[in-house]
Motif scaffolding. Structure first.
Motif, PDB file in Angstrom:
ATOM      1  N   ALA A  36       0.880  -1.275   0.054  1.00  0.00           N
ATOM      2  CA  ALA A  36      -0.066   0.039  -0.017  1.00  0.00           C
ATOM      3  C   ALA A  36       0.795   1.245   0.008  1.00  0.00           C
ATOM      4  O   ALA A  36       0.487   2.203  -0.748  1.00  0.00           O
ATOM      5  N   ASP A  37       1.902   1.232   0.898  1.00  0.00           N
ATOM      6  CA  ASP A  37       2.896   2.269   0.942  1.00  0.00           C
ATOM      7  C   ASP A  37       3.468   2.689  -0.612  1.00  0.00           C
ATOM      8  O   ASP A  37       3.526   3.817  -1.047  1.00  0.00           O
ATOM      9  N   ASP A  40       0.966   4.161  -2.924  1.00  0.00           N
ATOM     10  CA  ASP A  40       0.794   5.659  -2.550  1.00  0.00           C
ATOM     11  C   ASP A  40       1.968   6.550  -3.291  1.00  0.00           C
ATOM     12  O   ASP A  40       1.885   7.685  -3.571  1.00  0.00           O
ATOM     13  N   GLU A  41       3.366   6.109  -3.050  1.00  0.00           N
ATOM     14  CA  GLU A  41       4.234   6.658  -3.494  1.00  0.00           C
ATOM     15  C   GLU A  41       4.462   6.641  -4.911  1.00  0.00           C
ATOM     16  O   GLU A  41       5.511   7.518  -5.417  1.00  0.00           O
ATOM     17  N   HIS A  43       2.093   7.033  -7.625  1.00  0.00           N
ATOM     18  CA  HIS A  43       1.080   7.450  -8.496  1.00  0.00           C
ATOM     19  C   HIS A  43       1.313   8.003  -9.858  1.00  0.00           C
ATOM     20  O   HIS A  43       0.833   7.535 -10.853  1.00  0.00           O
ATOM     21  N   GLU A  82      -6.142   5.472  -4.837  1.00  0.00           N
ATOM     22  CA  GLU A  82      -6.405   5.661  -3.141  1.00  0.00           C
ATOM     23  C   GLU A  82      -7.249   4.817  -2.676  1.00  0.00           C
ATOM     24  O   GLU A  82      -7.206   4.165  -1.630  1.00  0.00           O
ATOM     25  N   THR A  85      -5.343   1.606  -2.546  1.00  0.00           N
ATOM     26  CA  THR A  85      -4.465   1.219  -1.418  1.00  0.00           C
ATOM     27  C   THR A  85      -5.344   1.020  -0.019  1.00  0.00           C
ATOM     28  O   THR A  85      -5.033   0.253   0.893  1.00  0.00           O
ATOM     29  N   GLU A  86      -6.420   1.691   0.126  1.00  0.00           N
ATOM     30  CA  GLU A  86      -7.334   1.529   1.203  1.00  0.00           C
ATOM     31  C   GLU A  86      -7.818  -0.070   1.214  1.00  0.00           C
ATOM     32  O   GLU A  86      -7.796  -0.743   2.308  1.00  0.00           O
ATOM     33  N   ARG A  89      -4.943  -2.299   2.463  1.00  0.00           N
ATOM     34  CA  ARG A  89      -4.883  -2.199   4.044  1.00  0.00           C
ATOM     35  C   ARG A  89      -6.021  -2.660   4.576  1.00  0.00           C
ATOM     36  O   ARG A  89      -6.063  -3.333   5.667  1.00  0.00           O
TER      37      ARG A  89
END
Length: 442
Positions: A36-37, A40-41, A43, A82, A85-86, A89
């Motif tokens: 997920a991290d 996020d990094e 995109h 987003e 990644t949600e 998680r």
């Protein structure tokens, strides 16, 4: 660097699956948070690759080779990333599906049998144009301790490659080869022959595609096919509620398999209900195709026999007026794909009849078909919607990616003791307990 053969990738996945099965839940969940991290990094990198796929898809749309629905499923956005990644998680936060004791049974004093949940092993997945499907499947596979062979559609090849590399690099500490990407169509035929190495194949696509997979492999197949979903507006429906549900089920996201494709309306409420919902559909650019009774009430195109069994995946809806609940059930049984159906009614008995009379994977009362989804069901995510009845059904989440083993804990016991020579008998008593290596219950 020489590209590995498909056979080598599957062999590596086999070895990785055995190692991954021994990982603790914390370790698997940490790897998911790392994925997920990393997404996020990344995109900009992901969206750049996705734009290549979308541009090519739009060209093929103009040429008549792709549908608008397919292109829509291809598109990623910052908001979509987003939500991805949600989802990852959320999967990480699910309870550990492994090591659960489903049954504990005392066969005799000091002889105890435990049924324990374990990973399936190596799962081969073949999925459609949505790039987020790759992340969903990889995340669920990792959390459930399975190695995954990932084959996405060529229309999303650039997006899939970038997402795969991000996942692979983020899980560098996981067993090498737990996730493998294959791309060529010939690779699919290769993995279908590897029944000694792949434990389950999960295709996501049309019924014809799933049938092809089933007909060309001896590996167990968990099929995720098309969704010809229905909303039935009953004679006892709250028509305001029915309007909102019918609108949401078609318009909120028409390109997915849980969107409604056919609406059935009881004749007692058709004259009041149809004009209002037809006006809302027209404002949303929905093309409505109706039977003769529908067209006598609202000005829409004619539905054909083919429409009743078509998954549009687009802003198109077929509508039929029915004279009874029984006729609605007969229509769904005849034309449906056993995906998701919904009845809108204030009559609990009629709702119960509807829900018990259908064998679709999901049947709803007073709710949009769009709720048929692993994330919305609280499963974290899904590898797809199974319309079959064996092993897993409906949105397939973590539990659908597990099986079980029997662990027997003894203290020198031998079968000969129970052969009747000395009158020893089995106790076969279930008890509340969990397996712990090397120990017996008190």
């Amino acid at each position: 660097m020489t590209e590995k053969s498909t056979e080598t990738k599957v062999e590596e996945a086999q070895a990785a699956a055995l190692e991954l099965a021994k990982y603790s839940d914390d370790r698997r969940s940490e790897a998911l948070h790392a994925i997920a991290d990393a997404i996020d990094e990344s995109h900009d990198e992901i969206l750049e690759a996705n734009e290549v796929d979308v541009r090519e898809g739009e060209k093929l749309l103009e040429a008549g080779e792709y549908s608008q629905a397919l292109v829509d499923r291809l598109k990623l956005s910052p908001a979509k990333l987003e939500s991805i990644t949600e989802m990852v998680r959320s999967v990480a936060g699910q309870d550990d599906p492994l090591g659960r004791t489903r049954t504990a049974r005392k066969l005799d004093d000091g002889l105890e049998l435990y049924e324990q949940t374990v990973p399936i092993g190596v799962v081969g997945t073949i999925f459609e144009s949505r790039p987020d499907a790759l992340v969903q499947i990889a995340a669920l596979s990792l959390k459930s301790g399975n190695a995954a062979i990932l084959k996405g559609g060529s229309e999303a090849s650039e997006s899939n490659r970038v997402l795969y590399e991000i996942i692979r690099e983020a899980t560098a500490d996981a067993p090498d080869g737990w996730a493998q990407l294959i791309e060529a169509r010939a690779d699919v035929d290769t993995i279908l022959k590897m029944d000694d190495a792949i434990d389950l194949v999960m295709p996501r696509g049309s019924s014809q595609f799933v049938s092809y997979i089933q007909d060309n492999t001896s590996i167990p197949v968990l099929g995720h096919t098309e969704g010809v979903c229905h909303v039935y507006v009953d004679s006892e429906a709250d028509l305001g509620m029915a309007e909102e549900i019918a609108y949401d089920a078609k318009v909120q996201y028409p390109a997915v398999c849980n969107a409604v494709e056919t609406m059935l309306v009881h004749e007692d409420v058709a004259e009041e209900f149809l004009p209002a919902i037809a006006e809302r559909y027209a404002e949303a650019d929905v093309e409505v195709r109706g039977d003769e009774a529908t067209r006598s009430i609202v000005d829409v195109g004619a539905a054909t026999d083919e429409d009743w069994s078509t998954e549009y995946g687009d802003l198109i809806l077929s509508v039929r007026v029915v004279d009874s609940l029984e006729t609605a059930l007969e229509h769904v049984t005849t034309y449906g794909s056993k995906h998701t159906e919904s009845i809108v009614t204030d009559d609990a008995d009629r709702a119960g009849t509807f829900m018990r009379s259908l064998d679709s994977a999901s049947v709803f009362h007073n709710a949009s078909t769009r709720f048929s989804d692993g994330y919305r069901f609280g499963l974290g995510a899904e590898v797809g919607i199974s319309t079959g009845k064996i092993h897993a059904r409906g949105p397939v989440g973590l539990e659908g990616l597990t099986t079980y083993q029997y662990y027997l804990q003894g203290d020198g016991h031998c079968v000969g003791t129970y052969a009747g020579a000395d009158g020893t008998e089995y106790r076969h008593e279930d008890f509340d307990g969990s397996w712990t290596p090397g120990s017996l219950s008190e």
